[in-house]
Design a protein around this motif. Sequence first.
Motif, short mmCIF file in Angstrom:
data_model
loop_
_atom_site.label_atom_id
_atom_site.label_comp_id
_atom_site.label_asym_id
_atom_site.label_seq_id
_atom_site.Cartn_x
_atom_site.Cartn_y
_atom_site.Cartn_z
N GLY A 115 -0.03 -56.29 -9.97
CA GLY A 115 0.07 -55.06 -9.56
C GLY A 115 -0.88 -54.21 -10.32
O GLY A 115 -0.59 -53.75 -11.38
N GLY A 116 -0.75 -52.98 -9.53
CA GLY A 116 -0.91 -51.84 -10.34
C GLY A 116 -1.90 -51.28 -11.12
O GLY A 116 -1.78 -50.30 -11.71
N ILE A 117 -3.62 -52.48 -10.77
CA ILE A 117 -4.67 -51.71 -11.92
C ILE A 117 -4.92 -51.00 -10.99
O ILE A 117 -5.96 -50.12 -11.67
N HIS A 118 -4.98 -50.51 -10.15
CA HIS A 118 -4.76 -48.82 -10.11
C HIS A 118 -3.93 -47.48 -9.56
O HIS A 118 -3.44 -46.51 -8.74
N GLY A 119 -3.32 -48.48 -10.65
CA GLY A 119 -1.59 -47.37 -11.46
C GLY A 119 -1.32 -46.11 -9.84
O GLY A 119 -0.62 -47.49 -9.04
N GLY A 120 -0.74 -45.47 -10.47
CA GLY A 120 -0.36 -44.56 -8.94
C GLY A 120 -0.86 -44.60 -7.72
O GLY A 120 0.06 -44.25 -6.13
N TYR A 121 -1.54 -44.49 -8.22
CA TYR A 121 -2.09 -44.16 -6.16
C TYR A 121 -2.84 -45.52 -5.47
O TYR A 121 -1.98 -45.69 -4.44
N ASP A 158 -0.24 -46.26 -17.63
CA ASP A 158 -0.60 -44.59 -17.60
C ASP A 158 -1.12 -44.09 -15.72
O ASP A 158 -0.52 -42.86 -16.05
N GLY A 159 -1.83 -45.09 -15.69
CA GLY A 159 -1.30 -44.54 -14.38
C GLY A 159 -0.12 -44.36 -13.59
O GLY A 159 -0.04 -43.46 -12.63
N VAL A 163 1.80 -40.65 -11.86
CA VAL A 163 2.34 -40.58 -10.08
C VAL A 163 3.48 -40.31 -10.67
O VAL A 163 4.05 -39.28 -9.23
N THR A 164 4.21 -41.10 -11.30
CA THR A 164 6.01 -41.03 -10.91
C THR A 164 6.54 -40.80 -11.90
O THR A 164 7.71 -40.70 -12.00
N GLY A 165 6.15 -40.47 -13.21
CA GLY A 165 7.24 -40.00 -13.93
C GLY A 165 8.01 -40.59 -14.90
O GLY A 165 8.59 -40.61 -15.51
N LYS A 166 7.24 -42.46 -15.15
CA LYS A 166 8.22 -43.17 -14.89
C LYS A 166 7.78 -44.48 -15.54
O LYS A 166 6.24 -44.75 -15.66
N ASP A 167 7.70 -44.80 -16.91
CA ASP A 167 7.75 -45.74 -17.21
C ASP A 167 8.38 -46.93 -17.20
O ASP A 167 9.70 -46.68 -16.28
N LEU A 180 -3.15 -39.85 -6.07
CA LEU A 180 -4.78 -40.06 -6.16
C LEU A 180 -5.40 -40.06 -8.37
O LEU A 180 -6.10 -40.60 -8.30
N PRO A 181 -5.03 -38.48 -8.64
CA PRO A 181 -4.85 -38.52 -10.13
C PRO A 181 -4.67 -39.56 -10.78
O PRO A 181 -5.28 -40.37 -11.70
N GLY A 182 -3.25 -41.17 -10.52
CA GLY A 182 -2.75 -41.78 -11.19
C GLY A 182 -3.31 -43.30 -10.90
O GLY A 182 -3.17 -44.45 -10.46
#
Length: 324
Positions: A115-121, A158-159, A163-167, A180-182
């Motif tokens: 999951g999440g290769i496109h990060g927070g987007y 990182d992405g 967007v979430t402010g969470k690791d 989008l920035p994520g």
Amino acid sequence: MGLLFLFILLAGCIRVTSDAAPAVPTQLATAVPLPTITLPPAPHTATPIPTVLPPTQPLPTAPPAPTLPPSPATTLPPTPAANGFITQTIGLSVEKRPLISYTFGNGPTQIVFIGGIHGGYEWNTILLAYDAIDYFTENPNMIPISVTLHIIPSANPDGQFVVTGKDGRFSRADVAWDTLPGRVNGNQVDLNRNWGCNWSATAVWRDQPIGAGSKPFSEPENVALRNFIVALQPTAVVFWHSAFNGVFAAGCPDLYQPSYDLAFVYSQAAGYPVYTSFDTYPVTGDAGDWLATQGIPAVSVELTNHESLDWNQNLAGMLAVLNQ
Ligand SMILES: [Zn+2]
């Protein structure tokens, strides 16, 4: 007279405190060993675990949390195997965040979900992966004996953080309005434009240019993912994306038939349309496409939108792949 009296009084106080001071450390020094010998250790160890673990490593600790309370009385029970999975940090992001794989079972057939290769987007793909981790933790019998299952919930941490402010694990409430920035990593690179087949320095996302990296595999997240997958030689790799509502078979330069077979299995079970290629706009340096060049079947599953997990659909798709 009054001043003299005050002076004597103060001197007495100072003497009292300075006399008392050396007594404190000796009292403490003798007091410390006592509680450790007697019973207090139980509450002492019980409190630090919940407070220390969530902030530092929310990823691995979130699922095992329910199983921790019963065991801490014994030795060092946070052994991951007890929770049904083993976690492994497979590499670090540009901003030094860990990419973590959760491994279930130990059969010879390796299957990977990412999951999440496109990060927070595409944050819903990350939550989908965490729900899958929960599901297989609670239902280990759903993993065939012949299979080892690997789930990497967040391939672009990182992405995700932007967007979430969470690791690690997060909730819907953490997701920012502008996601989008994520999409990109800490180097502003789209990690699904940075793999080694059909790579182009001038990549696009929809009709906009987007970072592809200085060369194929210039990004540490992709190096980690590539090395991890190649070492496993899995029979199936599924990337979760959103939101094109379909299963897209990978191949480079042409369709790789085993990828299509995998896409067909997943799509039939999940009820998504299946596609032999993604034609809406040019995708260069795609992860699944490169894996196909290595003889590793790969697909991109696009969820229906950017919010829903399509849980029942994707659970059916996962189980079909595990049992194919
Ligand atoms: Zn995507």
